[in-house]
Motif scaffolding. Structure first.
Motif, short mmCIF file in Angstrom:
data_model
loop_
_atom_site.label_atom_id
_atom_site.label_comp_id
_atom_site.label_asym_id
_atom_site.label_seq_id
_atom_site.Cartn_x
_atom_site.Cartn_y
_atom_site.Cartn_z
N GLU A 1 2.92 -4.52 -0.75
CA GLU A 1 2.69 -5.89 -1.18
C GLU A 1 3.88 -6.82 -0.99
O GLU A 1 3.77 -8.01 -1.24
N ARG B 1 3.53 -0.47 -4.02
CA ARG B 1 2.96 0.80 -3.53
C ARG B 1 2.01 0.58 -2.35
O ARG B 1 1.77 1.45 -1.56
N ARG B 2 1.42 -0.60 -2.29
CA ARG B 2 0.48 -0.85 -1.21
C ARG B 2 1.03 -1.87 -0.21
O ARG B 2 0.30 -2.64 0.39
N ARG C 1 10.29 -1.21 -6.36
CA ARG C 1 9.67 -0.89 -5.08
C ARG C 1 8.50 0.08 -5.29
O ARG C 1 7.41 -0.10 -4.78
N ASP C 2 8.76 1.14 -6.09
CA ASP C 2 7.72 2.15 -6.30
C ASP C 2 6.53 1.60 -7.08
O ASP C 2 5.39 1.91 -6.79
N VAL C 3 6.84 0.81 -8.10
CA VAL C 3 5.78 0.39 -9.01
C VAL C 3 4.98 -0.78 -8.45
O VAL C 3 3.76 -0.79 -8.50
N TYR C 4 5.69 -1.75 -7.91
CA TYR C 4 5.00 -3.00 -7.58
C TYR C 4 4.72 -3.20 -6.09
O TYR C 4 4.09 -4.19 -5.72
N GLU D 1 14.78 0.44 -7.22
CA GLU D 1 13.95 1.50 -6.68
C GLU D 1 12.60 1.56 -7.39
O GLU D 1 11.55 1.68 -6.76
N ASN D 2 12.65 1.46 -8.71
CA ASN D 2 11.40 1.50 -9.47
C ASN D 2 10.51 0.32 -9.12
O ASN D 2 9.29 0.46 -9.03
N THR E 1 18.38 1.79 -10.06
CA THR E 1 17.10 2.36 -10.47
C THR E 1 16.05 1.28 -10.63
O THR E 1 14.89 1.48 -10.28
#
Ligand code: FE2
Ligand code: FE2
Ligand code: FE2
Lengths: 114, 312, 252
Positions: free
Chosen positions: A68, A65-66, A60-63, A57-58, A54
């Motif tokens: 980066e 998103r664009r 990836r999702d949080v940091y 995965e988080n 998790t």
């Protein structure tokens, strides 16, 4: 000000910082991202997650998103060990090098802000 | 040899435009001011998801729906970056959230106003995110490293927020009379609350001086508000919208716009928890948190089981 | 809408696409549209901030697929309609999404079970369609397959955590499985029957790990592909289409 809330007349400025929690919090993880090939992973922030899958995965999702990052590391925050020079020794050190400090130098008033 | 006290050393770092980092010694007041400011900022981002999430299912086109989802998601990210920054000061995210739920922590009053039309999605991006940016650009130069770094990330994303909001309003203002009226009504409702975001007049604002010295705050409330008004008038003109202030006019002498006085009674009313949406916003947040308790517990329980199994 | 598509084209224009191809594109688009709308209801309600952000990504992915497919269907049709025309001006009888995706999200376990059922199906579907003879559809499918892989990791990960978490989370997850099972056969009607065995294998793996049981009730509900829906869809569409229906013909 913007997202800070002003202190209403008669209210105290200080806010409470601690309280009883009903459940156990998810552990904290430090996130490191390699922005592109050829450079090191750089610490970018932290997050909370129950397990390593998790956390990844988080991260990836949080940091990223664009888009980066090309590679992400997560490390349990408790596993990060730091070398922080002893505070007192640090002052001595810094004190010996006062020439590093802008305030060491007196600038004539006439020349204005520097 | 000049021997500096920890306080002097700390102030010297700040005066040299260097950053204070988590393990550094810091005055208790500095730490407390930061925790208050960062926690309130984080809470604002998270509570601020609600008024816009309110319109995700009703967005008029699929493109606008996608933009809105991305924006609300960004705000969740902002909350997360900021809670992380606050945690470096030794406070726990769950405790901050819990204190928010108990009504002991506050968030920006702007989110206690309701979103009543699609035009509000434009106005919030343009004025609310716009006001926030005015302030946050200054915060990227703040003295506390983790907070300043979080603000750099946030500022990059906020510019998308403001532009998409302005574009929503351009569409409305170039559209039918009905659409334009929708935009005007929205500006009428949000203009004053947006100006209130900058807080009380400097003369009524506590702690400004100390915060400026510590470089937690770098420009005063009134200066920021003026900067915001000066910038916004031209943008409103382009839209052909009227800002609801009869006293708004260019002052040649000052080189700034003059504008009317804020209804401070309303301002303090909302700050004290009696705005139109204060109760709903907190109730929504508390419900989501309580409804999720068994999920958080389950994930922890599963992680422990797995650990036990792999140890066996 | 069906007869509109089949209407005779003016002379000199290329022959219209067979309507069943467009209908198929619309069915896949509707699946993703309706699911995105359901997931869109959840933002700001998740158990943790991190989950809100993850669900936001998943919502955006489904919405993106829906938009691409609507646009492709509209272009194929060639009558100047847009993605928004197809999403906003078709009624619940025109929509041909699966019943599964229109089901209310329920609690988080329920939501994750719905996602798992659908993600596993879409993985097979997109894998298959990524080699479609229609290159546009193939491109959409190839991208969607990557996204579905990530969605599947998320939903199966959570079904495992919840199924093998606490007593309460296990009960809620099994309840979700029991409630939604009746909508699973519909995914494999007609040609889609070829996806069934891979899907079943994926479910067996997921259920064993999560200590979940396959429901014993054999009842299966169907009809979505023919526009015969559960009562939920009408409400979902009225909210989604309200702006366009109240202010038709405007640019937003
Ligand atoms: Fe934000
Ligand atoms: Fe913001
Ligand atoms: Fe924003």
């Amino acid at each position: 000000m913007t997202y800070e809330v002003p202190v209403a007349p008669g209210e105290k400025a200080e806010i409470e910082e601690t309280t009883e929690l009903s459940g156990e919090s998810w552990p904290m993880w430090e996130v490191f991202v390699r922005a592109h090939r050829g450079i090191s992973h750089v610490h970018i922030g932290s997050l909370h997650a129950p397990d390593v899958e998790t956390a990844l995965e988080n991260a990836r999702d949080v940091y990223t998103r664009r888009g980066e990052g090309v590679s992400v590391w997560v490390v349990p925050s408790t596993e990060v060990h730091a070398f922080e020079p002893d505070a007192a020794a640090d002052y001595v050190e810094a004190n010996e090098k006062v020439y590093r400090l802008a305030t060491t130098y007196e600038i004539p008033e006439e020349v204005g802000q520097m | 040899m000049v021997v500096m006290s920890p306080e002097e050393q700390f102030q010297a770092i700040i005066d040299a435009e260097d950053k204070i980092e988590p393990p550094d010694w810091m005055p208790d007041g500095y730490r407390k001011t930061l925790i208050r400011q960062i926690a309130q900022h984080a809470h604002s981002e998270v509570i601020g998801m609600q008024p816009e999430a309110n319109w995700i299912t009703r967005a008029p086109t699929l493109y606008r729906k996608a933009i809105l989802i991305a924006k609300v998601q960004d705000e969740a990210g902002h909350g997360l970056y900021l809670y992380s920054a606050a945690e470096t000061l030794g406070v726990k995210r769950d405790e901050m959230q819990e204190l928010l739920h108990q009504g002991k922590h506050k968030y920006s009053s702007i989110f206690n106003y309701p979103t009543l039309s699609w035009a509000d999605m434009g106005t919030i991006g343009w004025l609310v995110d716009g006001a926030a940016i005015t302030n946050q650009v200054m915060l990227t130069r703040g003295s506390y490293g983790p907070y300043a770094r979080a603000m750099v990330r946030i500022c990059k994303e906020e510019s998308f927020h403001q532009r998409q909001g302005y574009e929503v309003l351009i569409r409305l203002c170039q559209g039918s009379p009905e659409q334009k009226a929708m935009a005007q009504d929205s500006i009428n409702r949000w203009w004053w609350p947006a100006l209130m975001m900058f807080g009380p007049h400097d003369s009524d604002s506590t702690h400004t001086e100390q915060s400026m010295k510590w470089k937690i705050k770098r420009v005063t409330n009134d200066d920021l508000r003026q900067q915001f008004v000066d910038m916004t008038v031209r943008q409103a003109d382009y839209l052909g919208l009227e800002l609801p202030d009869p006293d708004l006019r260019w002052n040649e002498e000052r080189g700034h716009y003059d504008f009317g006085d804020i209804d401070w009674e309303e301002f303090w009313h909302v700050v004290k928890g009696n705005g139109p949406m204060n109760r709903e916003r907190v109730a929504h947040k508390v419900k989501a948190w309580k409804d999720g308790a068994w999920v958080r517990e389950a994930a922890t329980a599963h992680a422990k089981k797995r650990e036990a199994r792999s140890a066996a | 809408m069906t007869n509109e598509i089949a209407s005779t084209a003016p002379q000199g224009t290329p022959a219209p696409e067979p309507p069943d191809r467009i209908m198929t594109l619309l069915a896949y688009a509707d699946d993703n549209m309706v699911l995105a709308q359901r997931l869109g209801e959840l933002i700001s309600n998740a158990p943790e901030l991190e989950i809100d952000i993850a669900l936001g990504n998943i919502t955006l992915d489904h919405l993106g697929v829906a938009r691409a497919l609507y646009t492709h269907a509209a272009n194929t049709e060639g009558e100047g309609r847009t993605e928004d025309d197809l999403a906003m001006f078709r009624t619940e009888r025109d929509y041909t999404n699966l019943l599964l995706v229109e089901q209310p999200s329920g609690d988080f376990a329920h939501t994750m079970v719905r996602q798992l059922f659908f993600d596993a199906y879409q993985m097979e579907l997109w894998k298959d369609l990524s080699v479609s003879i229609d290159p546009t559809l193939g491109g959409i499918a190839a991208k969607a397959f990557k996204e579905a892989t990530y969605h599947m990791r998320f939903s199966s990960g959570w079904v495992l955590r919840l199924g093998d978490g606490t007593e309460e989370s296990h009960r809620r997850t099994q309840d979700g499985v029991d409630a939604l099972w009746q909508y699973t056969s519909e995914m494999f009607e007609g040609e889609a029957g070829k996806y069934r065995s891979a899907w079943t294998t994926a479910m067996e793996t997921a259920f064993v790990e999560a200590n979940l049981e396959f429901p014993s009730d054999p009842y299966q509900r169907t009809g979505g592909r023919g526009g015969f829906h559960t009562e939920h869809l009408g409400f979902l569409l009225s909210e989604m289409q309200w702006m366009q229906r109240s202010y038709p013909g405007l640019v937003w």
